[in-house]
Every structure is written in C-alpha cells, then in structure tokens.
Scaffold this active site. Structure first.
Site, PDB file in Angstrom:
ATOM      1  N   HIS A 154       9.015   7.094  -1.837  1.00 42.39           N
ATOM      2  CA  HIS A 154       7.583   7.396  -1.624  1.00 42.39           C
ATOM      3  C   HIS A 154       6.695   6.360  -2.305  1.00 42.39           C
ATOM      4  O   HIS A 154       5.568   6.658  -2.685  1.00 42.39           O
ATOM      5  CB  HIS A 154       7.211   8.787  -2.128  1.00 42.39           C
ATOM      6  CG  HIS A 154       8.158   9.861  -1.692  1.00 42.39           C
ATOM      7  ND1 HIS A 154       7.987  10.581  -0.538  1.00 42.39           N
ATOM      8  CD2 HIS A 154       9.324  10.305  -2.244  1.00 42.39           C
ATOM      9  CE1 HIS A 154       8.990  11.450  -0.405  1.00 42.39           C
ATOM     10  NE2 HIS A 154       9.828  11.283  -1.419  1.00 42.39           N
ATOM     11  N   SER A 182      -7.020 -19.371   0.253  1.00 45.57           N
ATOM     12  CA  SER A 182      -8.175 -18.847   0.976  1.00 45.57           C
ATOM     13  C   SER A 182      -9.224 -19.941   1.045  1.00 45.57           C
ATOM     14  O   SER A 182      -9.376 -20.734   0.120  1.00 45.57           O
ATOM     15  CB  SER A 182      -8.724 -17.637   0.233  1.00 45.57           C
ATOM     16  OG  SER A 182     -10.071 -17.429   0.586  1.00 45.57           O
ATOM     17  N   LYS A 198      -6.909 -17.285  -4.580  1.00 47.97           N
ATOM     18  CA  LYS A 198      -5.960 -16.579  -3.711  1.00 47.97           C
ATOM     19  C   LYS A 198      -4.705 -17.382  -3.393  1.00 47.97           C
ATOM     20  O   LYS A 198      -4.748 -18.586  -3.203  1.00 47.97           O
ATOM     21  CB  LYS A 198      -6.628 -16.212  -2.373  1.00 47.97           C
ATOM     22  CG  LYS A 198      -7.669 -15.142  -2.460  1.00 47.97           C
ATOM     23  CD  LYS A 198      -7.132 -13.763  -2.786  1.00 47.97           C
ATOM     24  CE  LYS A 198      -6.388 -13.130  -1.648  1.00 47.97           C
ATOM     25  NZ  LYS A 198      -7.252 -12.779  -0.523  1.00 47.97           N
ATOM     26  N   GLU A 246       3.646 -11.998   6.071  1.00 51.87           N
ATOM     27  CA  GLU A 246       2.774 -11.188   6.935  1.00 51.87           C
ATOM     28  C   GLU A 246       3.032 -11.494   8.407  1.00 51.87           C
ATOM     29  O   GLU A 246       3.015 -10.602   9.255  1.00 51.87           O
ATOM     30  CB  GLU A 246       1.317 -11.450   6.593  1.00 51.87           C
ATOM     31  CG  GLU A 246       0.915 -10.884   5.243  1.00 51.87           C
ATOM     32  CD  GLU A 246      -0.450 -11.375   4.805  1.00 51.87           C
ATOM     33  OE1 GLU A 246      -1.342 -10.544   4.632  1.00 51.87           O
ATOM     34  OE2 GLU A 246      -0.630 -12.601   4.655  1.00 51.87           O
TER      35      GLU A 246
END
Ligand code: ARG
Length: 464
Positions: free
Chosen positions: A160, A281, A287, A294
């Site tokens: 979980h 970024s 970043k 992804e």
C-alpha cells in the site's frame, strides 16, 4: 496504377480512385517485410521446381532475380520510393517481372498474397522475438549487476506504499529479474507457435499444385506446416499473443519505472539517476527529471492499445482472409519498436543507477518495520499469533506516542504490554535478525538472496 494492373488488372476496366488507392496502400509500412517476403519467395520458387512446375533454368532465373532485387535495395536507398505498388508482395513481383520478363510471371503459381503475407509476417516476427528476448536478457543482466554491486544494501519493502518490512536491495532487483524471466518464457512459447509455415494454403482452400510444403518449411527453418488452409490464412492469434506478451513486458517495465521514479524523488531519495537518462527543466534550474523512466511508463499504454486494436479488428471477421487484417502490421511493428527501445533504455537506467544505501538503511529502520518481528517473538513464547498481533499493535501505538522505535523502548516499557517479553527481545528486533529470519525459499534473508543471485547468474550465463 501500373503495378496494380499487373496483379489483378484483367477483371478491371477503370482505375482506382486516388484517395482509395492511398487508403488501400500498405507498402509504406509493410516494406518492412521486404526481406522476409523475398526469402519466402525463393523457397516457394524451389518448391515449384521440385513439383515440376518450373524448369531448373526458370527457377534459377527467378531466384537470381529475387536476390538481385534484395541487393539493389541494399545500395539504392530510393529503390522503394519510386513505386506505386499496393503492398510489398506486389512490389517484389512487379520488380521481378521488370527484371527477368515473363518467367517472373510464373512465380505466383500456387500461392496467394493471403498465404504469402501470413508467411512473410511470421518469418519476420520470428527473428524479432529472438531479438526482444536477447534485449530482455541484457536488462536482466543489468539487474543482477546492480544487485551484486550493492549486495548488502537494505531497502524498506512496501505494501500500500506504506513501509512494511525490510528487504535486501538485491531482493528487489531479483523480483524484476523473475518477471522478465517469465516474459522470456512466454516469448519462447509464442515463438514456437509463430514458427509454422502457412504457405501452400493459397487463397483459402489450399493449393492444387503438388508442392511439398514440409520441404518448403524446412528450407525456411519453420518447425512444421499449418494443418488447415482456411485457418492458416485467417489466423492472427500469433500476432495477438505476441502483442499480449509484450503488453506484459511493458507492465513489468512500467512498474519498474514507477518504483524508480518514486525512489528518485526528494521525498524518498533512495536512488540517484544518472545524468545520462535524466533531463533538466527549462525554467526550474534545480530540477532533474526522470524522463527516461516516465517515457517507459507512458509507452506501456501504446502496446496495450495495439493489443485492443488487434482483438477488436479480428473479433467479427468471417473466415477466411479479409482486408481488415492488413491493419495487423502497424500494431505489431510499433509494438516491436516500442518494447525494444523501452527495454534498452531500462537497462541503461539500471547500469547507471546508484542506490543511496545510507538513506535506504535509515528508511528501513524507521517506521516500525520490525513490528511483525515482535509478534513472531511472542509466538515463539507460545502466545497465539492473533493475541501477539494485538499486543504489538498496542505497543506500537505507545511507541508512536513517545516518539520512539520499538527497539528504542526500554525493557520495562515493553513489558508493560506483555510479561512474556525478556531482554532477548532486542536481538530479535534487530535489522539483522529481521532479515535473517526470512529464511525460507523465496524469502529476503541474505542467505536465501545470495543463493538466488547465484542461481540467476548461472541461469543467465548458460544462455550465452
Ligand atoms: N497487403 C495485404 C495484407 O497485409 C496482403 C494482401 C492480401 N490481399 C488480398 N487482396 N487478398 O493483409
């Protein structure tokens, strides 16, 4: 329209509507089957010769013509561009006739584009499956390397997405190793069913020429021939199960990606992704984004889509061949491309990954990951597990209220919850003991994991 006229012009007086011709054209994508179709044509030509339908000189002319076309495509990059052929099969046939004249018109004896396309597609896919399995193996190797490089490292295991129990980093690596091992088993099984020759089924009813199909199969390295012509020209199960198998590969890759995306976040700080597979970024200088992972996660959806597309395309088709089935190619081609690149990128990520052991160790020892251990300790003292569970629940509640871990409580504090507890409890609650106690097959004890790691390494080396 000249190429098409060569194939089926006799029955027609008018020419095709331009938009329809473009719509109908599959050459722009099925030219990927070019080499496979040529190889199948050579074998068919030999079959025609063996059956006495072609003379030796005729079959030799045709074969030489076919090999010439193959060579030409190698050095003439524009060879495919200046064609208005409907598909790869008509392209090759028209080029053959251009090259050797009327003898070339004999090659299509006893076959149809229906068994031809099924043959070329299987031949092509057969090689790609082997390639995908090899790339998957490379990823498996990178998982083993990562496990061996940080062999003693500990990680919190989750259920979980809540900290559950400590595990070895190597155990995590081996979990994905297992998934990809099953994927490769599935690829092997699909390969066996792909590796059957449909040629000789002709349009749908079988061929009326005495072509020895078994011989043609041998020539092309197929393990056998299809047993029903109607089925053989209309079966795309092999494509669907291939895409289905790849869909599972993508599920595994996607979960792998998701784990690492989380682990790379500032919230977790469990892994450091290499600059080689991250981007920055354009606005936020701090970043470092996990784009590679992804994209892997995102691309899984494409393959699931292809599986749905193929299933939907096939479900209502009457026997046997229908043009709908031409839609199978792009789905399979894109699946092959997507799976291959995703596997390759995953391996690169893994090869350049560093586990931040200091952080994972801290996380594995904070958050009551040894609570089950305390319950097991009580069971050893003859307390029923359900009672032990309740006792430990209350102990944890107390520990939270005083801001301590279980092993930071004093013996008096713990004994408030059960008189069965004595000073041996602290050894039982240690990280070492928590890990070591999971010592059955498949468990995360160092002994078991190192054993599993060795077995996996042997397995992967044998295949070399
Ligand atoms: N290009 C077709 C396909 O990919 C094969 C040709 C069969 N066409 C036909 N009209 N029988 O499915």
């Amino acid at each position: 329209m000249t190429d098409n006229k060569n194939l089926w012009g006799g029955r027609f007086t008018g020419s095709g509507d331009e938009t329809f011709v473009e719509f109908n054209n599959s050459f722009k994508f099925d030219k990927r089957l070019f080499e496979a179709d040529l190889r199948a044509s050579v074998a068919h030509c030999e079959g025609l010769f063996q059956a006495g339908i072609l003379t030796r000189p005729e079959s030799e002319r045709i074969k030489t013509g076919l090999w010439t076309i193959l060579k030409r495509s190698d050095f003439d990059k524009k060879y495919f561009n200046d064609s208005n052929s409907e598909d790869v099969h008509s392209f090759i046939e028209s080029r053959l006739i251009q090259l050797i004249g009327d003898t070339g018109r004999k090659l299509h004896t006893g076959r149809s584009r229906n068994d031809q396309v099924a043959t070329a597609f299987r031949l092509w896919l057969r090689e790609e499956i082997i390639e995908i399995s090899k790339i998957t193996r490379e990823l498996q190797k990178s998982l083993l390397d990562a496990a061996e490089n940080q062999k003693e490292a500990v990680l919190p295991g989750y259920t979980h997405l809540q900290r559950a129990q400590p595990i070895l980093w190597a155990h995590w690596c081996l979990a994905y190793f297992e998934m990809f091992a099953r994927d490769r088993e599935r690829l092997d099984e699909v390969w066996r069913r792909v590796n059957v020759l449909p040629l000789g089924s002709a349009a749908l009813a079988g061929t009326s020429y005495e072509i020895d199909r078994e011989e043609v199969a041998k020539e092309l390295g197929f393990e056998g021939v299809t047993s029903n012509s109607l089925d053989a020209v209309s079966d795309r199960d092999f494509a669907i199960e291939f895409v289905g198998t790849c869909a599972l590969v993508m599920v595994h890759l996607s979960r792998f990606a998701e784990d690492l995306i989380l682990y790379a976040s500032s919230e977790f700080q469990f892994v450091e992704l290499s600059d080689a597979v991250s981007t920055g970024s354009s606005i936020m200088p701090q970043k470092k984004n996990p784009d590679a992972l992804e994209l892997i996660r995102g691309k899984a959806g494409r393959v699931f889509g292809h599986q749905t597309a193929l299933l939907s395309m096939m479900k209502g088709l009457p026997l046997a061949y229908n043009k709908d089935m031409q839609e199978d190619k792009e789905a399979v081609f894109d699946t092959v491309d997507t799976v291959k690149i995703s596997l390759q990128v995953a391996a690169i990520v893994m090869k350049n990954l560093r586990l931040r052991e200091e952080n994972t160790l801290k996380a594995a020892t904070k958050g009551y990951l040894n609570a089950t251990e305390l319950a097991d300790y009580l069971v050893q003292k003859n307390v029923p597990f359900r009672t032990a569970h309740d006792v430990v629940g209350k102990t944890v509640l107390y520990a939270i209220s005083v801001g301590k871990e279980l092993d930071e409580l004093s013996l008096e504090e713990i004994r408030k919850f059960s008189k069965d507890i004595d000073e041996t409890v602290f050894a039982a609650l240690s990280l070492e003991q928590t890990l070591a106690s999971k010592n059955q097959i498949g468990g995360t004890s160092p002994e078991r994991v190192f054993e599993a790691l060795e077995t996996a390494r042997e397995q992967i080396n044998i295949e070399e």
